[in-house]
Motif scaffolding. Structure first.
Motif, PDB file in Angstrom:
ATOM      1  N   CYS A  81      15.869  31.477   1.858  1.00 28.28           N
ATOM      2  CA  CYS A  81      15.430  32.734   0.729  1.00 28.28           C
ATOM      3  C   CYS A  81      14.495  32.077  -0.293  1.00 28.28           C
ATOM      4  N   GLU A 113      12.863  37.360   2.160  1.00 31.32           N
ATOM      5  CA  GLU A 113      13.465  38.257   3.167  1.00 31.32           C
ATOM      6  C   GLU A 113      13.636  37.270   4.505  1.00 31.32           C
ATOM      7  N   TRP A 116      15.043  35.851   7.850  1.00 33.79           N
ATOM      8  CA  TRP A 116      16.144  36.341   8.728  1.00 33.79           C
ATOM      9  C   TRP A 116      15.978  35.803  10.068  1.00 33.79           C
ATOM     10  N   ASP A 117      16.939  35.620  10.708  1.00 34.24           N
ATOM     11  CA  ASP A 117      17.103  34.832  12.256  1.00 34.24           C
ATOM     12  C   ASP A 117      18.274  35.535  12.698  1.00 34.24           C
ATOM     13  N   GLU A 118      17.922  36.358  13.990  1.00 35.32           N
ATOM     14  CA  GLU A 118      19.259  37.289  14.436  1.00 35.32           C
ATOM     15  C   GLU A 118      20.159  36.190  15.036  1.00 35.32           C
ATOM     16  N   TRP A 166      21.719  34.231  13.475  1.00 37.01           N
ATOM     17  CA  TRP A 166      22.854  33.925  12.342  1.00 37.01           C
ATOM     18  C   TRP A 166      24.127  34.635  12.411  1.00 37.01           C
ATOM     19  N   VAL A 181      24.786  36.556   3.328  1.00 37.73           N
ATOM     20  CA  VAL A 181      23.084  36.968   3.846  1.00 37.73           C
ATOM     21  C   VAL A 181      22.898  38.272   4.270  1.00 37.73           C
ATOM     22  N   LEU A 182      24.155  38.878   4.702  1.00 37.86           N
ATOM     23  CA  LEU A 182      23.986  40.386   5.023  1.00 37.86           C
ATOM     24  C   LEU A 182      24.088  41.205   4.121  1.00 37.86           C
ATOM     25  N   TYR A 202      21.222  41.951  -0.856  1.00 39.00           N
ATOM     26  CA  TYR A 202      20.583  43.237  -0.885  1.00 39.00           C
ATOM     27  C   TYR A 202      21.704  44.142  -2.161  1.00 39.00           C
ATOM     28  N   PRO A 239      17.598  46.632   3.149  1.00 40.19           N
ATOM     29  CA  PRO A 239      17.084  45.477   3.944  1.00 40.19           C
ATOM     30  C   PRO A 239      15.914  45.986   4.741  1.00 40.19           C
ATOM     31  N   GLN A 287      14.259  45.440  10.451  1.00 38.94           N
ATOM     32  CA  GLN A 287      14.595  44.430  11.412  1.00 38.94           C
ATOM     33  C   GLN A 287      16.246  43.960  11.315  1.00 38.94           C
ATOM     34  N   VAL A 288      16.397  43.724  10.037  1.00 36.41           N
ATOM     35  CA  VAL A 288      17.792  43.282   9.589  1.00 36.41           C
ATOM     36  C   VAL A 288      18.785  44.653   9.978  1.00 36.41           C
TER      37      VAL A 288
END
Length: 536
Positions: free
Chosen positions: A231, A236, A238-240, A242, A254-255, A259, A284, A287-288
């Motif tokens: 961060c 922003e 992000w890695d799916e 995670w 992080v989810l 935010y 968010p 993508q997130v």
């Protein structure tokens, strides 16, 4: 043999002084003498602990032990009149002369403090927080200790040039990737500090690789440090991967927290919400939101085929995050309420209940057991053998009138599973049953880290003044051994106390922070952070 008292050591002061002169010579500068005398007393105390009367008398035993110890440590003390930290080749350990309290970030100070035991920590506290000047031996011992972790120069601003900086950064990244558990934690938070500076592409690549290793660690605090680094490098980030990889503590951070974090939260981490209401502050990226929606559907499919706890926890976390996102989204709710499977509907009700309690309750009527009234239907669902159904019913109950909601929430608190009890926290609301939640926090059963941390924050949100006392015990690691071991819960408790200082004017709580900084034996930077901020 019995543990010696300090009075026994004082009674042998003349023997200790004689031993020091024998080891160091008779012409010793007064300032150095005071340091060596304390070294001698400590050595004498240890010698008395191991004294064997059958071998020699006490005075001779102590004399020999002190001579041996002083000879061993003497080279750590520079000649009289010569400052310990002004030798050019040792200049890396000096805190910059232009230093003021704002020249180091709170996290950098917390990391530096965590690298030293209480005695040596006094020097760092003096230099960075303006505490009383400690004895010289505190500097001396710290110098010897930090010679083995020269990367601290990255935090003190003492790296000489770019090549040395790169060398030190490699050393720090190695610690984060291959050190023991404590070394990886401290190195992780040190990298958070470093990643906030301007870095070259080569340095960024090194830091990212270390952060990736931390995120893959099973330890939630390591993961938190790794996420914080990402961060810092990219807000922003992000890695799916995670979604399936992270512990639910760090996944929730992080989810959701980044935010919903309000400006009022004193914590410097972008991933900490603490006890503030979870109102979205920004949306968010698509993508997130898209990845979370797909993950919720995937976990629902897993649950429909072969129920498992990992899918329950993560599926509910996806649903909660979606509910948060919907509050700040322009897209229609109908865009994601499309499933026909039962597990999917249960998760959708959780998401809708967090978005709008009335819509969540209305959606739940599609799957609630049949009965004459809506409250009876929810009551029946709370008797279901399916933990997810019981949890979803508690979320749906948020749409009821206050009295009915509280009755069902108290039923949820008596559920045998922590998974279900977790659903009660927001259902009770800020006007909820404080005593019932406090009983849950103090129950002598196994410590449930995430549940208890969230209960503590919920209690603070309901009544800050009443919660300060229990937060004090948690932060000091008193009351329960589990509290001492739960670094994240202590971190949260520290910020509750900090809010007590700033918002409630409870300045006497500053003494708690002083105690933690001065006496905590093996502190985590994560736990020290609120104390540093309180005393800056």
């Amino acid at each position: 043999m019995p543990t010696p008292s300090w009075s026994e050591v004082e009674a042998l002061k003349s023997v200790i002084a004689k031993a020091i002169r024998a080891a160091a010579g008779s012409k010793i500068h007064r300032e150095v003498w005071d340091d060596l005398l304390l070294e001698g007393k400590i050595a004498a105390y240890k010698a008395l602990e191991n004294h064997d009367p059958s071998k020699m008398d006490k005075e001779t035993w102590v004399y020999q032990a002190v001579v041996k110890h002083i000879k061993r440590v003497l080279n750590q003390y520079l000649p009289a009149g010569k400052s310990l930290f002004e030798v050019p080749e040792e200049n890396w350990l000096v805190f910059p002369k232009s230093h003021d309290k704002s020249s180091h970030s709170p996290l950098a100070i917390a990391v530096l403090l965590s690298l030293a035991p209480p005695l040596e920590r006094l020097y760092v506290l003096h230099e960075l927080l303006g505490w009383e000047k400690p004895p010289r031996y505190c500097k001396t011992r710290l110098k010897k200790r930090w010679e083995n972790c020269q990367w601290v120069r990255l935090l003190t601003g003492s790296a000489r040039n770019r090549d040395e900086r790169l060398k030190l950064l490699r050393e720090l990244c190695q610690n984060a990737q291959h050190g023991d558990e404590k070394e990886r934690e401290i190195a992780g938070f040190a990298l958070v500090v470093v990643s906030g500076n301007e870095l070259s592409e080569e340095e960024i690549a090194l830091v990212k690789l270390a952060a990736q290793t931390l995120v893959h660690s099973p330890d939630p605090i390591h993961q938190f440090a790794g996420l914080w680094i990402f961060c810092q490098l990219s807000p922003e980030a992000w890695d799916e991967k995670w979604i399936d990889l992270l512990d639910v503590n760090t996944l929730g951070a992080v989810l959701e927290s980044r935010y919903a974090k309000p400006k009022e939260c004193h914590c410097v981490s972008p991933l900490c919400l603490h006890f503030y209401p979870d109102n979205p502050q920004r949306s968010p990226p698509d993508q997130v939101a898209g990845a979370v929606l797909e993950a919720m559907r995937r976990y629902a499919q897993i649950l429909s085929e072969h129920p498992q706890w990992n899918a329950r926890w993560r599926g509910r976390l996806m649903a909660k995050a979606l509910g948060l996102y919907l509050r700040n989204s322009q897209s229609s709710v109908s865009n994601f309420v499309t499933s026909s499977g039962r597990s999917a509907k249960l998760l959708e009700s959780i998401a809708l209940a967090r978005f709008d309690p009335k819509q969540g309750l209305e959606h739940a009527t599609e799957w609630l057991p049949k009965a004459s009234t809506l409250v009876e239907r929810l009551w029946k669902a709370l008797r279901s053998p399916d933990p997810l159904e019981r949890s979803s019913a508690l979320y749906a109950a948020r749409g009821l009138a206050e009295d009915d909601r509280k009755i069902l929430a108290r039923m949820g608190l008596s559920d045998p599973l922590v998974f279900t009890r977790f659903s009660v926290l927001r259902t009770l609301g800020e006007e909820g049953d404080y005593e019932a939640l406090m009983r849950e926090l103090l129950l002598p059963h196994e410590h449930k880290r995430l549940l208890h941390r969230c209960i503590l924050n919920t209690l603070a949100r309901m009544d800050l003044e009443r919660t300060l006392e229990i937060a004090k015990l948690v932060y000091l690691g008193e009351g329960k051994e589990a509290w001492r071991e739960d670094t994240w819960m202590r971190h949260d408790a520290g910020y509750i106390l900090l809010e007590g200082v700033f918002k409630a004017g409870r300045t006497e709580l500053l003494e708690v922070f002083r105690q933690i900084l001065a006496k905590e034996p093996h502190p985590s930077p994560f736990a020290l952070l609120p104390a540093v901020q309180a005393l800056l």
